[in-house]
Every structure is written in structure tokens, then in C-alpha cells.
Design an enzyme around this catalytic site. Structure first.
Site, mmCIF file in Angstrom:
data_model
loop_
_atom_site.group_PDB
_atom_site.id
_atom_site.type_symbol
_atom_site.label_atom_id
_atom_site.label_comp_id
_atom_site.label_asym_id
_atom_site.label_seq_id
_atom_site.Cartn_x
_atom_site.Cartn_y
_atom_site.Cartn_z
ATOM 1 N N GLU A 116 0.894 -1.419 0.277
ATOM 2 C CA GLU A 116 0.092 0.150 -0.274
ATOM 3 C C GLU A 116 0.752 1.166 0.045
ATOM 4 O O GLU A 116 2.301 1.222 0.386
ATOM 5 C CB GLU A 116 -1.256 0.055 1.135
ATOM 6 N N LYS A 118 3.088 4.332 1.382
ATOM 7 C CA LYS A 118 3.479 5.180 1.954
ATOM 8 C C LYS A 118 3.500 6.382 1.691
ATOM 9 O O LYS A 118 3.972 7.473 0.881
ATOM 10 C CB LYS A 118 4.938 5.201 1.935
ATOM 11 N N ASP A 120 2.843 10.160 3.352
ATOM 12 C CA ASP A 120 4.144 10.990 3.748
ATOM 13 C C ASP A 120 3.198 13.283 3.962
ATOM 14 O O ASP A 120 3.105 13.624 4.335
ATOM 15 C CB ASP A 120 4.873 12.234 2.282
ATOM 16 N N TYR A 227 -4.608 3.098 8.669
ATOM 17 C CA TYR A 227 -3.621 1.732 7.588
ATOM 18 C C TYR A 227 -3.472 1.002 8.595
ATOM 19 O O TYR A 227 -3.057 0.271 8.479
ATOM 20 C CB TYR A 227 -2.563 2.781 6.854
ATOM 21 N N LYS A 315 11.186 3.097 0.077
ATOM 22 C CA LYS A 315 11.147 4.408 -0.037
ATOM 23 C C LYS A 315 11.374 5.008 -1.607
ATOM 24 O O LYS A 315 12.833 4.520 -2.451
ATOM 25 C CB LYS A 315 11.965 5.415 0.499
ATOM 26 N N CYS A 413 7.073 48.460 -10.326
ATOM 27 C CA CYS A 413 6.060 47.262 -11.164
ATOM 28 C C CYS A 413 6.286 47.348 -12.353
ATOM 29 O O CYS A 413 6.608 47.775 -13.766
ATOM 30 C CB CYS A 413 4.539 47.693 -10.315
ATOM 31 N N CYS A 416 3.341 47.735 -14.208
ATOM 32 C CA CYS A 416 2.292 48.811 -14.458
ATOM 33 C C CYS A 416 3.633 50.297 -14.525
ATOM 34 O O CYS A 416 3.418 50.998 -14.928
ATOM 35 C CB CYS A 416 1.289 48.492 -14.089
ATOM 36 N N CYS A 431 3.379 46.113 -4.789
ATOM 37 C CA CYS A 431 2.771 47.391 -5.638
ATOM 38 C C CYS A 431 1.319 47.584 -5.258
ATOM 39 O O CYS A 431 0.432 47.093 -5.360
ATOM 40 C CB CYS A 431 2.033 46.489 -7.938
ATOM 41 N N CYS A 436 -3.604 48.371 -11.799
ATOM 42 C CA CYS A 436 -2.354 47.346 -12.239
ATOM 43 C C CYS A 436 -2.722 46.562 -12.586
ATOM 44 O O CYS A 436 -3.328 45.048 -12.224
ATOM 45 C CB CYS A 436 -1.228 46.433 -11.359
HETATM 46 S S1 IVH Z 1 2.398 0.622 9.466
HETATM 47 C C1 IVH Z 1 4.607 -0.915 12.678
HETATM 48 N N1 IVH Z 1 1.704 1.903 6.760
HETATM 49 O O1 IVH Z 1 5.452 5.558 7.770
HETATM 50 C C2 IVH Z 1 3.787 0.110 11.648
HETATM 51 N N2 IVH Z 1 2.722 3.395 8.133
HETATM 52 O O2 IVH Z 1 8.666 5.007 8.110
HETATM 53 C C3 IVH Z 1 3.217 1.086 11.716
HETATM 54 N N3 IVH Z 1 3.276 5.569 6.966
HETATM 55 O O3 IVH Z 1 5.731 5.346 11.054
HETATM 56 C C4 IVH Z 1 2.932 1.452 10.115
HETATM 57 N N4 IVH Z 1 2.571 5.319 4.816
HETATM 58 O O4 IVH Z 1 4.079 7.384 10.612
HETATM 59 C C5 IVH Z 1 2.207 1.862 7.935
HETATM 60 N N5 IVH Z 1 0.019 3.000 5.069
HETATM 61 C C6 IVH Z 1 1.064 2.608 5.780
HETATM 62 C C7 IVH Z 1 2.110 4.064 5.871
HETATM 63 C C8 IVH Z 1 2.589 4.654 6.849
HETATM 64 C C9 IVH Z 1 2.226 6.083 6.126
HETATM 65 C C10 IVH Z 1 4.358 6.349 7.939
HETATM 66 C C11 IVH Z 1 4.456 5.845 9.739
HETATM 67 C C12 IVH Z 1 5.284 5.474 9.834
HETATM 68 C C13 IVH Z 1 6.228 5.375 9.284
HETATM 69 C C14 IVH Z 1 8.011 4.558 8.877
#
Ligand code: IVH
Length: 719
Positions: A116, A118, A120, A227, A315, A413, A416, A431, A436
Site C-alpha cells: 500500500e 506510504k 508522507d 492504515y 522509499k 512594478c 505597470c 505594487c 495595475c
Molecule cells: S504501518 C508498525 N503503513 O511511515 C507499523 N505506516 O516509516 C506501523 N506510514 O511510522 C506503520 N504510510 O508514520 C504504515 N501505509 C502505511 C504508512 C505508514 C505512512 C508512516 C508511519 C510510519 C512510517 C514508517
């Protein structure tokens, strides 16, 4: 790599200190000074040294702890189940290693995994008891986090009550994010207000959640993706893949896209596919998380000190590229703010070709020492507007020219040619010519935008073209544009025309007509008065009935006078009392102030902006044009109660004859401003007939009905 233990000990101490400082910046200040990859490199070096020299391990090493300390100002919440972090990997090999590792730990078993996105953002944990949101917390140190319940409740997509049959206890884990578009907008606003910009949506989300004032958080475009779970009671959940449908049933937002896999090839296939689609998500993603699907298998795999053995985060490469900065130009925004923009040698970054990047303001250019001709690193912050991250100093050509903002604009400016000014307390140049053309287009766009007058289909391009074709020189000109003119408007070029069309034109005209009926708060906001946002506009509308009332507001004048008059105590007190009585100000509760002061939501700076705006020619013109166009927005919030408190509330006047020193219009305006009503004919409901020279039949009727007749002198006294 250090050979001796002494060397290693020295390096370990150095690394710990450095990592702790980065942790502090990341978790407590939401302002990291290095990228994730560099951080992970330091972290890995420390882990490697501690593995090589186990005698150097220590319980307070950052490798043994998760994240930062909770903030002081929030109360603390202990997570029912600790919140752990994940191991980050950067190569496909490491993902393969992960799968090999768990296969070895659970031999002869099929191990399905889920892949799934990740997200940010900022990790949060929410506790639902019998379906009701009990509290929400940040991760903190993994065991104890900050209580951010009030802030979380401002996020629209977070249910306060779960839908359907909710389990007794459900601790849900997820990531709060700021959506990419909202992030972009927030940064533009911050740059214009002279505030430092956020480096990326994650920092913006973290910074928002750290606000002690939920009202500020409510204004930030935040969302959440859940998640995982912590403590769970009252529902049997055996597979992660079933969690998605459970969350959906309960009304908890989670990722729409996830994949199942049971081999390294399939896992990598899913990771690649996610990389192709993730740029279209509303939130920023920086990787893929691979998790063992079965909770029973997870339990048998267990944990290391810091992270579970059953999951790994992969990542994606940060989307950074180098390119040449060819030139810097200056753009003029809606409120007249001058923004420096880098012109780049076009370069392909995460899905699109980039030729420009914002440099935010003069100070950013200085801070990053950006020069024309430099090789620069471009990163799509949040994969939205690209930003110049840094200059590659090693590749700086001798011919690189520094950019002196002040000299470049020459106090004029660039659009204008009128004078520009840099407020000493702000970082932005502005400005101040309201005519303008650059501002006109942006103002039209702003005027028509959602939240202002909601004139759909009039966006940036249409506004540009309307100004270019001379159809609109001022936002209010929109009310005189004809359907045919709009229908034939060419939004494209002569070679590749793109005609607005009849249907769109009709829609736009309907929306324009509808805007006439909008309340005062919307119109005040749409007028784009410097520093009058939605909140201030609403506040002003709550205390004034019409646009003219605001333009000529005794309350705003009092606010200004109060701050001018502070030295003359008696006068200031009189003003303060008046403001408090009207409800426009509250007594300030500050104890260390010797004299009790007042606080107003609308301060002297905004008060001055508003009064200045309406007393200058452009503001006066707006009032005049609105009147001509028959647009008289009324305050929807100016409550009946407040109106009833006005001195002439409930009183009906009839005017007749010629008054010695004021026109009838002036007299009517005065009566209405004080809550009275002006009628055209005398009846037994009339309270006063204001009679001047050569008063006619109305005066007779008044006498007949016994209605009180007053002259101008009496009327003035009454006022
Ligand atoms: S699972 C014990 N699932 O990324 C496992 N974490 O680098 C708990 N994060 O601490 C994390 N998307 O803050 C999980 N689909 C996802 C995530 C996710 C973002 C974050 C989360 C975690 C960190 C790990």
C-alpha cells in the site's frame, strides 16, 4: 569505518548527537534541515557501528527510541498499543531480502503480503470507544504522544462517530496529510504575508497539528489516511486485507489502492505500479509499505526493538533533478505582491516538464545564494509546484550573476511601472497601484473564485482574456459583460482558437447574476481589501449592515483612534467603553498590563486598511459602481438583536419638502444607519415626518393623523 573501539565510540557519540538534533527538528519543530535519505544514511551508520561494537549500545541511543518528545503545551496520552516505526529500504534487493527473511522465519508457509502507499504525513492514533471518538494523539516517543483531539476534530474526513456497528474499542493508526493543492495555496499565502514557507506538505501538516489553536488548524486543508490498528476489542480481524472493507463500513478513510502479493516478483510489480499512479493521489506519497497480511503470522514474526519484522517500507527515489537557472523574472500577484520566479532550462521531473520554479521572495534568494546561470537542484515539493532546493556551488559558472531584487525592479512594478514598496516588517515587495493590469486579472480571478462570488467558469485564463480584450477592466465590469461577448471569447490563440461557447457563457452569466444576491461578508471578501480574509470579512459583516456602513465605520475609526489616543487616558477610556458596549471589542484579560486594555478581532492595521481602501478613489469607485448596478449586499449576520439596539430601531420616517442643509438621500442614509426605516407615505404607523420648505400633502396628512412633525434642527438633535 573506524577500526578501533575508541574511534568507533567517538563517532557513535557524534552520530547520536547529530541524529538527536535532527529528530528534534523533525518531530518537535517540523522543520528538518536534512533530507530523509541523508538522515537514513546517518542512522544506518550508527546501527552498523552498534552492531559491530555491541558494547557501545545504549538504551538512550536514537536507535532504541522512536521519534521525538511530545510538545510541552499539549497534555499527554499513553497509547494502548505502542506506535512503532518501520525500517526504510531504498533498493529492490532489500525488499527481496525482507521477503526471504520472513520466509525463513516461517518456513513451509505461504505468506501473502499487502502493498500500500506510504503516505508522507504525520502519524496519528485515534481511539474510538463504542464508535465515539475518545481522543487522538501524535506518535510522540512511540509510547506517549500529544493529545491533539481538538485539532483532529477539525479535519472534515475524520468521523466523530463511526458508522454502523462499531467495535467496543478501536484504536486506529494513520497519517494526517495536507493535500497537494492546499499546500501550494498555503505557501503562496504565507509568502505573501511574509511568513516562512513550508518545505513540503508533510512539514505543513506537522506544523498545523502542532498549533495550539484549533481555529488555525481548521483553516488548513488536512486529510487523513488510516492504515492500521492498535488496540481492538469487539471485532474479529484476522487479515489486513479485510481491514480496508471494515474501515470503509465504519466511515474511516483509507487508501483506495492496495495490492496483494505472495512472491518477490509480484511485490516489486505492485511497487512499480504504485509508483506510476501515486502522482495522481491528492496527498504526497514517498514510498510503498509491504505488510504481512495475516495477523496470526505477524504475531509469530514479532518485533525488533523499534519496528515490526512483518513490514518494511520501500522509499522511492526523491524526485530531484539538476538544471540550469537561466533567468529570474518577477511576477505580480493579486494583492500586488512581487514574486521572483526562476526560469529554468526545461527538465522532466516526476511526470511533467518543468520550466519555472517559485523562489518565494527576496530573502529566499539571498538565503540560498541563488544566482542567474547557476546549476540548481529542483525538487517537486509535494510533487506540486517545483522549488529550487539548493545551488550546486561546485558547478557555479564564473559568469553567474547575483540577483539584486531591489535593483532589478528599480522600485517600479514590472507590469505597470508604478512605485512599489517593501514593508519593513514584511519580506515582500508590493505594487500599490490597484489599477495595475497584473493585479486586475488576479483580482477578477479572486473576485470570481469559490468562497468569494462563486462565479464558476471564470478562472485565470478567462480573466486574462477578458482583460486582454478590454471587456473587463475592473471586477465589477463583469456585471456588464454580455452573454454574446463571453460566448465568442477566444481562450486560445489565433492559430489554435478555443472559443468559450454559448453554454459556458450562459452558465457564467447566471452565476454573475446570482452573485448580486450574495451577503455582505462575501462581497467584503471579494473586494480583496489588503489583509481582509474570510474571517475578518465575516466579523465586519456581523457589525455592519451594508458596504457603505463598513466604508464609513465609526467602529473602525474608534479602533484606530483608540490606538492613537492611548496616551490621552480619558479619551481612550471613552472609546474603549463604546467599543466594548457595541460588542466589537472585549476587555483584555492580560494581568501584567497596568491599565485594562481592549482586544478587538479587527486590529488597527486591518481597520486602517479597510478605511483607507474605501476612502481612496478605487474603493469609492467600487461603492459607486455597486450602487449603479443595483447591488446592495446586506449582512446576513447583523442580527435582529443588534439592529434592535440601534437608537432609531423600529422607527418609521417620512420625508417631505426641502431640508435646509441636507439632501433627502443624506437624511435617509442617516436614518437607516441608525436602524430606522424610511417610507414614502404617511400612515398611522409613521413615527416622524421630517418636513422642510414647501412640504406638501404629506405634511397635511401627518397633522390629520396626529403624527409628530420635526424639522431639520430637531432631527439633528435626535441624531
Ligand atoms: S504501518 C508498525 N503503513 O511511515 C507499523 N505506516 O516509516 C506501523 N506510514 O511510522 C506503520 N504510510 O508514520 C504504515 N501505509 C502505511 C504508512 C505508514 C505512512 C508512516 C508511519 C510510519 C512510517 C514508517
Amino acid at each position: 569505518m573506524p577500526k578501533s573501539e575508541a574511534q568507533a565510540a567517538k563517532r557513535v557519540a557524534q552520530l547520536r548527537e547529530e541524529i538527536q538534533e535532527h529528530n528534534r527538528r523533525y518531530y518537535e519543530e517540523a522543520a528538518p534541515s536534512i533530507g530523509d535519505r541523508d538522515y537514513d544514511r546517518l542512522y544506518k551508520e550508527l546501527v552498523d557501528l552498534e552492531t559491530q561494537f555491541p558494547q557501545l549500545k545504549a538504551p538512550d541511543s536514537p536507535t532504541q527510541r522512536v521519534g521525538g518528545k511530545p510538545l510541552k503545551a499539549f497534555t499527554q496520552i499513553t497509547h494502548r498499543v505502542p506506535m512503532l516505526s518501520l525500517d526504510n529500504t531504498y533498493s529492490e534487493e532489500e525488499v527481496a531480502d525482507f521477503y526471504a527473511r520472513i520466509t525463513k522465519l516461517l518456513p513451509n508457509e505461504k505468506i501473502p503480503v499487502v502493498i500500500e502507499p506510504k503516505v508522507d504525513g504525520v502519524a496519528v492514533s485515534l481511539l474510538y470507544e463504542n464508535g465515539k471518538l475518545r481522543h487522538a494523539a501524535t506518535r510522540g516517543d512511540g509510547t506517549v504522544g500529544d493529545d491533539i483531539t481538538q485539532n483532529i476534530k477539525t479535519i472534515g474526513s475524520v468521523p466523530e462517530r463511526l458508522r454502523g456497528e462499531a467495535p467496543k474499542i478501536l484504536e486506529v493508526r494513520g497519517e494526517v496529510f495536507m493535500d497537494k493543492k492546499g499546500f501550494e495555496k498555503l505557501n503562496v499565502e504565507r509568502a505573501e504575508a511574509g511568513l516562512p514557507v513550508f518545505a513540503n506538505p508533510r512539514n505543513a501538516a506537522a506544523g498545523s497539528l502542532k498549533q495550539l489553536d484549533p481555529a488555525i488548524v481548521a483553516k488548513r486543508p488536512l486529510g487523513v489516511v488510516f492504515y492500521g490498528t492498535g488496540a481492538v476489542e469487539g471485532v474479529d480481524l484476522d487479515l489486513h486485507s479485510k481491514m480496508f472493507s471494515l474501515f470503509k463500513k465504519l466511515g474511516l478513510p483509507s487508501s483506495d489502492r492496495w495490492w496483494s502479493a505472495n512472491s518477490v516478483e509480484k511485490i516489486l510489480g505492485a511497487i512499480h505500479e504504485l509508483d506510476r499512479v501515486r502522482h495522481d493521489f491528492p496527498y504526497q506519497t514517498d514510498g510503498a509499505v509491504v505488510k504481512v497480511d495475516s495477523f496470526a503470522q505477524r504475531e509469530r514474526l514479532g518485533f525488533t526493538a523499534k519496528s515490526p519484522r512483518w513490514a518494511v517500507a520501500y522509499k522511492y527515489e526523491a524526485v530531484r533533478v539538476e538544471t540550469r537557472l537561466i533567468d529570474i523574472v518577477v511576477q505580480v500577484g493579486r494583492t500586488g505582491i512581487l514574486t521572483p520566479v526562476a526560469q529554468l532550462e526545461p527538465v522532466f521531473v516526476s511526470g511533467s516538464t518543468v520550466g519555472r520554479a517559485t523562489l518565494h521572495n527576496e530573502d529566499e534568494i539571498k538565503r540560498k545564494d541563488i544566482r542567474i546561470g547557476d546549476m540548481v537542484v529542483i525538487e517537486k515539493a509535494g510533487e506540486v509546484i517545483p522549488a529550487v532546493v539548493e545551488v550546486v556551488k561546485a558547478k557555479r559558472p564564473r559568469s553567474a550573476k547575483s540577483f539584486d531584487f531591489a535593483e532589478y525592479i528599480h522600485s517600479r512594478c514590472p507590469v505597470c511601472g508604478e512605485a512599489v514598496r517593501r514593508d519593513p516588517e514584511f519580506v515582500a515587495w508590493r505594487c500599490e497601484n490597484i489599477q495595475c493590469p497584473a493585479q486586475t486579472t488576479r483580482r477578477i480571478e479572486f473576485f470570481a473564485a469559490r468562497g468569494a462570488l462563486d462565479i464558476e467558469s471564470i478562472g485565470g485564463i478567462v480573466a486574462d482574456k477578458l482583460v486582454e480584450h478590454g471587456l473587463v477592466r475592473d471586477p465589477l465590469d463583469l456585471f456588464e459583460v454580455k452573454t454574446e461577448q463571453l460566448a465568442t471569447l477566444n481562450l486560445g490563440t489565433d492559430e489554435a482558437p478555443r472559443i468559450f461557447g454559448e453554454k459556458n457563457a450562459k452558465k457564467a452569466i447566471d452565476a454573475i447574476e446570482r452573485a448580486k444576491t450574495f451577503p455582505l461578508s462575501r462581497w467584503l471578501f471579494a473586494a480583496a481589501i489588503p489583509e481582509v480574509g474570510k474571517t475578518t470579512a465575516s466579523q465586519l459583516a456581523a457589525f455592519h449592515q451594508t458596504m457603505e456602513d463598513v466604508a464609513d465605520s465609526p467602529l473602525l475609526r474608534d479602533v484606530l483612534d483608540y490606538h492613537d489616543q492611548r496616551k490621552q487616558k480619558t479619551k481612550a477610556k471613552e472609546i474603549a467603553d463604546r467599543l466594548i458596549q457595541s460588542g466589537f471589542a472585549q476587555r483584555s484579560k492580560s494581568k501584567n498590563e497596568k491599565e485594562p486594555g481592549i482586544v478587538t478581532e479587527v486590529g488597527p492595521v486591518v481597520a486602517k486598511n479597510v478605511l483607507d481602501f474605501f476612502s481612496a478613489a478605487p474603493g469609492r469607485k467600487i461603492l459607486r459602481r455597486m450602487k449603479e448596478l443595483g447591488i446592495r449586499p446586506k449582512s446576513e449576520k447583523f442580527s435582529a438583536k443588534k439592529a434592535a439596539q440601534l437608537p432609531l430601531a423600529g422607527k418609521t420616517f417620512v420625508l417631505t419638502g426641502t431640508l435646509p442643509s441636507m439632501t433627502r438621500e443624506e437624511a435617509s442614509a442617516k436614518i437607516e444607519a441608525l436602524g430606522g426605516h424610511v417610507s414614502g407615505s404617511v400612515s398611522k404607523n409613521t413615527n416622524f415626518v421630517l418636513a422642510g420648505e414647501e412640504a406638501g400633502s404629506k405634511l397635511d396628512k401627518a397633522k390629520q393623523l396626529g403624527v409628530r412633525v420635526i424639522d431639520e434642527a430637531e432631527f439633528r438633535q435626535m441624531l
